[in-house]
Scaffold this motif. Sequence first.
Motif: not given
Length: 204
Positions: A55-57, A66-67, A131-134, A140-142
């Motif tokens: 469902g996510l990607f 990225p979103k 994804n580098k911080h959280n 998927y990219g944010v």
Amino acid sequence: MDNWLKWAVEIQAMAQSGLTYTDNPYDKERYERLREIAAEMIAEKSDIPLGKVKGLFCGETGYQTPKLDTRAAIFKDGKILLVHENNGTWSLPGGWCDVLESVRSNTIKEVKEETGLDVEALRLIAVQDRNKHNVPLYAYGVCKVFVLCKIIGGKFVENIETTEIAFFDEEDLPMDLANEKTTKEQILMCFKAMKNENWQPYFD
């Protein structure tokens, strides 16, 4: 980011691009299978159910990018405003950047929805690769955009997303932060930006 997640995300992105640009039905079948394999890799190596991963990607179309997630840093008397989520955690107000919204207008809109406050967006603090911080890592990219804001009116109104708002001192942040949205390090970064009129926006 772990190598297996990088591989899964890359396979998913390539499969989505292939589905976007090919007209060959056999290639479409192969790309669909590649996307399923990427989802299975994520589900196998994480605690996320396969259905949720798909469902996510696995439902998006078009070239994958990225979103955008905007987060507002709002200060009063040297303290930062956090919203209390329905799940009991605290975070900076914000959310996905909606269609037809800019970073500025989306930040203002999200603050109004989650806090009832009217704000002015003043300046950019940072643009971070989520994804580098959280945590947890997303498939998927944010891009997370942090914006310094000033209150110009309004008052808190309980809503479907948040139960209350509160201002916190730099030395007295809540322990139960929504780390998937806002980490202690990100909040402290906002304090530094607020205190420095010559702050240069940070970006990954």
